[in-house]
Structures are given as C-alpha cells and as structure tokens.
Design an enzyme around this catalytic site. Sequence first.
Site, mmCIF file in Angstrom:
data_model
loop_
_atom_site.group_PDB
_atom_site.id
_atom_site.type_symbol
_atom_site.label_atom_id
_atom_site.label_comp_id
_atom_site.label_asym_id
_atom_site.label_seq_id
_atom_site.Cartn_x
_atom_site.Cartn_y
_atom_site.Cartn_z
ATOM 1 C CG ASP A 22 38.416 18.684 67.812
ATOM 2 O OD1 ASP A 22 38.600 18.250 66.982
ATOM 3 O OD2 ASP A 22 37.837 19.112 68.493
ATOM 4 C CG ASN A 63 39.556 9.502 62.566
ATOM 5 O OD1 ASN A 63 41.340 8.564 63.003
ATOM 6 N ND2 ASN A 63 40.103 11.043 63.802
ATOM 7 N N GLY A 118 36.501 6.349 64.001
ATOM 8 C CA GLY A 118 35.766 6.916 64.914
ATOM 9 C C GLY A 118 35.456 7.922 63.922
ATOM 10 C CD GLN A 119 34.663 10.439 58.025
ATOM 11 O OE1 GLN A 119 35.670 9.999 57.786
ATOM 12 N NE2 GLN A 119 34.837 12.027 57.280
ATOM 13 C CG HIS A 145 37.927 16.670 59.963
ATOM 14 N ND1 HIS A 145 36.991 15.897 59.784
ATOM 15 C CD2 HIS A 145 38.546 15.988 60.696
ATOM 16 C CE1 HIS A 145 36.522 15.684 60.163
ATOM 17 N NE2 HIS A 145 37.581 15.240 60.796
ATOM 18 C CG LEU A 146 45.627 16.761 58.998
ATOM 19 C CD1 LEU A 146 45.885 15.828 58.224
ATOM 20 C CD2 LEU A 146 47.172 17.143 57.517
ATOM 21 C CG HIS A 147 41.662 15.640 64.294
ATOM 22 N ND1 HIS A 147 41.389 15.441 64.911
ATOM 23 C CD2 HIS A 147 40.861 14.983 63.158
ATOM 24 C CE1 HIS A 147 40.226 15.044 64.765
ATOM 25 N NE2 HIS A 147 40.154 14.410 63.668
HETATM 26 P P1 DGP Z 1 36.453 12.943 63.290
HETATM 27 O O1 DGP Z 1 35.877 11.567 64.592
HETATM 28 O O2 DGP Z 1 37.778 12.544 63.135
HETATM 29 O O3 DGP Z 1 35.292 13.379 62.785
HETATM 30 O O4 DGP Z 1 37.133 14.525 64.169
HETATM 31 C C1 DGP Z 1 36.197 15.397 64.371
HETATM 32 C C2 DGP Z 1 36.493 16.680 65.559
HETATM 33 O O5 DGP Z 1 35.362 17.363 64.895
HETATM 34 C C3 DGP Z 1 36.033 15.810 66.303
HETATM 35 O O6 DGP Z 1 37.589 15.587 67.554
HETATM 36 C C4 DGP Z 1 35.475 16.866 67.239
HETATM 37 C C5 DGP Z 1 35.795 18.328 66.375
HETATM 38 N N1 DGP Z 1 34.460 18.914 66.034
HETATM 39 C C6 DGP Z 1 33.203 18.157 66.132
HETATM 40 N N2 DGP Z 1 31.810 19.262 65.905
HETATM 41 C C7 DGP Z 1 32.629 20.343 66.447
HETATM 42 C C8 DGP Z 1 32.577 22.335 66.470
HETATM 43 O O7 DGP Z 1 31.531 22.044 65.994
HETATM 44 N N3 DGP Z 1 32.982 22.705 65.861
HETATM 45 C C9 DGP Z 1 34.373 22.321 66.644
HETATM 46 N N4 DGP Z 1 35.885 23.853 66.706
HETATM 47 N N5 DGP Z 1 35.429 21.302 66.173
HETATM 48 C C10 DGP Z 1 33.874 19.913 66.370
#
Ligand code: DGP
Length: 114
Positions: A30, A87, A93-94, A100-102
């Site tokens: 992330d 999310n 907060g999506q 995507h699975l965190h």
């Molecule tokens: P969510 O809130 O569940 O939609 O999480 C989206 C996540 O994606 C957030 O934690 C930051 C990450 N993210 C957003 N843009 C990018 C990117 O361009 N590259 C990477 N590696 N992560 C990203």
Amino acid sequence: MSDCIFCKIIKKEIPAKIVYEDDKVVAFEDVNPQAPVHILIVPIKHIPTILDITQDDNALIGHIFMVANNIAKNKGISGSGFRTVFNCNKDAGQAVYHIHLHILGGRRMAWPPG
Ligand code: DGP
C-alpha cells in the site's frame, strides 16, 4: 477499466512494489501504509465493490484468501496476527473502486476499528 488506478498497476502502467502475482491476482505494498506490513491483494478482473461479486467469482475470492495466507506467512506476521479488510462503499472509506483485500500486520490492532 482505463481510468482505474489498480488496473493501471496490474498492467504495469504505473509502478508499485509488487510482492506476488499470478494469472488471477496481483499483490503490492500500500502506498500509504497503516501498519508495518500493509499489502493489497487485487484481482486482475475489475470488480468495483464486493457487492459486485457473483457466484462465478467464488474460486477467485477463495484464491485471494489463499494468497493472503501465504503472504502473511512469508512476511512473518502469521504467528503474531494480522487483519484482512475489504472496505465497501462510502461509510467504510472505500477509495479505490476495484476490490482489494488489505493485509495489515506487524503491530497491535485496535477493535472496534475507527
Ligand atoms: P480503500 O480505502 O479500501 O479503497 O483503500 C485503498 C488503498 O489503496 C489505500 O490504502 C491507499 C492505496 N492506494 C491508492 N492508490 C494507490 C497507488 O497508486 N499505489 C498503491 N501502491 N496504493 C494505492
């Protein structure tokens, strides 16, 4: 989808620190980590939210959790513990509308989440 940031990462049009990939998923760090280990597992198939998952995706969703299992072990957080989060929509907060699975680990997590 052409305007999806995660589709662009999957197609290697923008860079990411990829930790695993196969013919179904890509996993990468992330960009804004919330824990010492913070990895996103993203299906290659563009699915906007978990509400858009269908029966046809059952094997894919199971595969995502198998990959999470392996990444947690490889990153050394399986014994200490970790959190997995999908999310969905605004209140959760999506921010990116490609599921995507965190995987979050390497520190003690609070409950309930904020
Ligand atoms: P969510 O809130 O569940 O939609 O999480 C989206 C996540 O994606 C957030 O934690 C930051 C990450 N993210 C957003 N843009 C990018 C990117 O361009 N590259 C990477 N590696 N992560 C990203």
